[in-house]
Scaffold this active site. Structure first.
Site, short mmCIF file in Angstrom:
data_model
loop_
_atom_site.label_atom_id
_atom_site.label_comp_id
_atom_site.label_asym_id
_atom_site.label_seq_id
_atom_site.Cartn_x
_atom_site.Cartn_y
_atom_site.Cartn_z
N GLY A 98 0.82 -1.20 0.00
CA GLY A 98 0.00 0.00 0.00
C GLY A 98 0.86 1.26 0.00
NE ARG A 126 -4.17 -1.74 2.32
CZ ARG A 126 -3.00 -1.47 2.84
NH1 ARG A 126 -1.92 -2.14 2.44
NH2 ARG A 126 -2.88 -0.53 3.75
CD GLN A 173 0.07 3.75 3.19
OE1 GLN A 173 -1.06 3.69 2.70
NE2 GLN A 173 0.73 2.68 3.59
CG ASP A 323 2.30 -0.38 10.33
OD1 ASP A 323 1.12 -0.37 9.93
OD2 ASP A 323 3.23 0.18 9.71
C1 S3P Z 1 3.25 4.04 6.16
C2 S3P Z 1 2.14 4.58 6.73
C3 S3P Z 1 1.13 3.78 7.47
C4 S3P Z 1 1.63 2.38 7.80
C5 S3P Z 1 2.37 1.76 6.67
C6 S3P Z 1 3.57 2.60 6.28
C7 S3P Z 1 4.18 4.92 5.45
O1 S3P Z 1 -0.03 3.67 6.67
O2 S3P Z 1 0.55 1.56 8.19
O3 S3P Z 1 2.82 0.46 7.03
O4 S3P Z 1 5.33 4.51 5.17
O5 S3P Z 1 3.81 6.08 5.16
P1 S3P Z 1 -1.20 4.79 6.72
O6 S3P Z 1 -0.61 6.05 6.21
O7 S3P Z 1 -2.29 4.29 5.82
O8 S3P Z 1 -1.62 4.85 8.15
#
Ligand code: S3P
Length: 442
Positions: A98, A126, A173, A323
């Site tokens: 993701g 997702r 993200q 996480d």
């Molecule tokens: C991440 C942000 C998190 C995390 C993912 C890594 C990142 O997701 O769960 O494993 O590297 O920006 P979300 O931004 O959807 O919370």
């Protein structure tokens, strides 16, 4: 893809030794993407060579950057400069990731070409609307499956307008995708995050020479980026991943008589909520030799087997340990009393619905749980009280897989997971590393 690989873990005697945790996944993705957007050669050591990150490396090549690896594990990225990506010939397959997918969507959104994204069954389920909505404000269009799911095609714009965006959910993200799109937009792009989330994008973009300011605002932050900078190439030493460290750390807490040392664990306040929570539960954790590595505050962590007690984990801590709830739920199963985790609705849209996956797995191993849409409760059974003996469905989710392998090390009976393959997405040497500490898995 190869066939599912079931794996069991068995009750261990004391775990002992030093643990070399691999590179941070978040920083590794960003090293490749920002390196590809800089002008010239970025050199990266300690990159996480998990499947997720390797898929991002392939994507950067598909967009025109040269990415090579020396035999000693040093990576070189020859960037094309801000706005310099070329339309990829092929579909970009982000596998299970993701983070890779959403960050790359941001990076290509303000380029005047189309990119088609896909991924594995987990990633294809997702929600991408959370990324597509802010990107649409830059002028980007998209065409995908219902509910914004992959496969989808992003039709980028070469006449982007700068955007001011308030995050509707705490997501690094989404924040990062907006900032990446803002790199190739004129003027100032602003992201308002009501709750602070991991800040690697901000730290690293500054390191690459972007003009970026961060102002605190009512518990959150306002981030402003000046668009169309020339990013300078960097030398990056990727710090170790605190989210991966969490698995051997909790294993050592739960197996009586254990003593392990984990060098270079992140003390970045946007990533350390699990460690705060474990200390509240009574964990014997000692941080020594605090210093900076790869631009992140780190320390060496000494962990000794401990008796834990249940706690209430407040919602405002969720972003800093998002996480780590699967492995915290395992720790909570071996604690005395109840652990309540609130404000964790985001867990429902991770690699799997992690609340549902943890509930099913814990119940299969004799632990009583309950949940609401955004909370999760575990009734602890004490250090010697978890029956185990169950088989757990991991739903292509690495953190569910590793959490239950840790549970089996302390439960009365072995714990089996239906598929160990996803572990390779983030922690390829998990099994040998745990075995070297004295864990039995097979
Ligand atoms: C991440 C942000 C998190 C995390 C993912 C890594 C990142 O997701 O769960 O494993 O590297 O920006 P979300 O931004 O959807 O919370």
């Amino acid at each position: 893809m190869t066939a599912p690989r079931p794996l069991s873990s068995h009750r261990a005697t004391a775990l002992k030794g030093n643990v070399d945790i691999p590179g941070d996944k978040s920083v590794s993705h960003r090293s490749l993407i920002f390196g590809a957007m800089a002008v010239g050669e970025t050199v990266v050591t300690g990159l996480l060579e998990g499947e997720d990150v390797l898929d991002t490396a392939k994507a950067m090549r598909a967009l025109g950057a040269e990415v090579t690896r020396d035999e000693d594990g040093t990576w070189h990225i020859f960037g094309v400069g801000t706005g310099g990506f070329a339309e990829p010939e092929q579909v970009i397959d982000c596998g299970n990731s993701g983070t890779g997918c959403r960050l790359i969507m941001g990076a290509v959104a303000t380029h005047g070409f189309s990119t088609t994204f896909t991924g594995d069954a987990s990633l294809r389920s997702r929600p991408m609307g959370r990324i597509l909505d802010p990107l649409a404000q830059f002028g980007t269009r998209s065409e995908g499956r219902s509910k914004g799911r992959l496969p989808l095609t992003l039709i980028g714009t070469d006449s982007a307008v700068p955007v001011e965006y308030t995050l509707p959910m705490p997501s690094a993200q989404v924040k990062s995708a907006v900032l990446l799109a803002g790199l190739n937009a004129p003027g100032h792009t602003m992201v308002i995050e009501p709750e602070a989330t991991r800040d690697h994008t901000e730290r690293m973009l500054r390191g690459f020479g972007a003009e970026l300011t961060v102002e605190p605002s009512q518990g959150g932050r306002i981030i402003t980026l000046v668009g169309q900078p020339d990013l300078n190439p960097c030398k990056i030493a990727v710090p170790r991943d605190p989210s991966s460290a969490a698995f051997p750390v909790v294993a050592a807490l739960l197996v009586p008589g254990s003593e392990i040392r984990v060098p270079g664990v992140s003390r970045n306040p946007t990533r350390d909520g699990l460690y705060t929570t474990l200390v509240e539960m009574g964990a014997d954790l000692t941080f020594e030799n605090g210093r900076e590595e790869g631009g992140e505050p780190v320390a060496d962590l000494l962990v000794r087997g401990s008796s834990l007690k249940g706690v209430e984990v407040p919602p405002e801590r969720a972003a800093s340990m998002i996480d780590e709830y699967p492995i915290l739920s395992v720790a909570a199963s071996f604690a005395e009393g109840r652990t309540v985790m609130r404000g964790v609705g985001e867990l429902r849209v991770k690699e799997s619905d992690r609340i549902a996956a943890m509930e099913a797995g814990l119940q299969a191993n004799g632990v009583v749980t309950s949940s609401t849409e955004d909370s999760f409760t575990v009734e602890g059974r004490g250090i010697d009280g978890v029956p185990g003996g169950g088989t757990v469905t991991t739903h292509l989710d690495h953190r569910i897989a590793m959490s239950f392998l840790v549970m089996g090390l302390a439960a009365q009976n072995p714990v089996t997971i239906d598929d160990a393959r996803p572990v390779a997405t983030s922690f390829p040497n998990f099994e040998p590393l745990m075995k070297a500490l004295g864990a039995e898995m097979g």
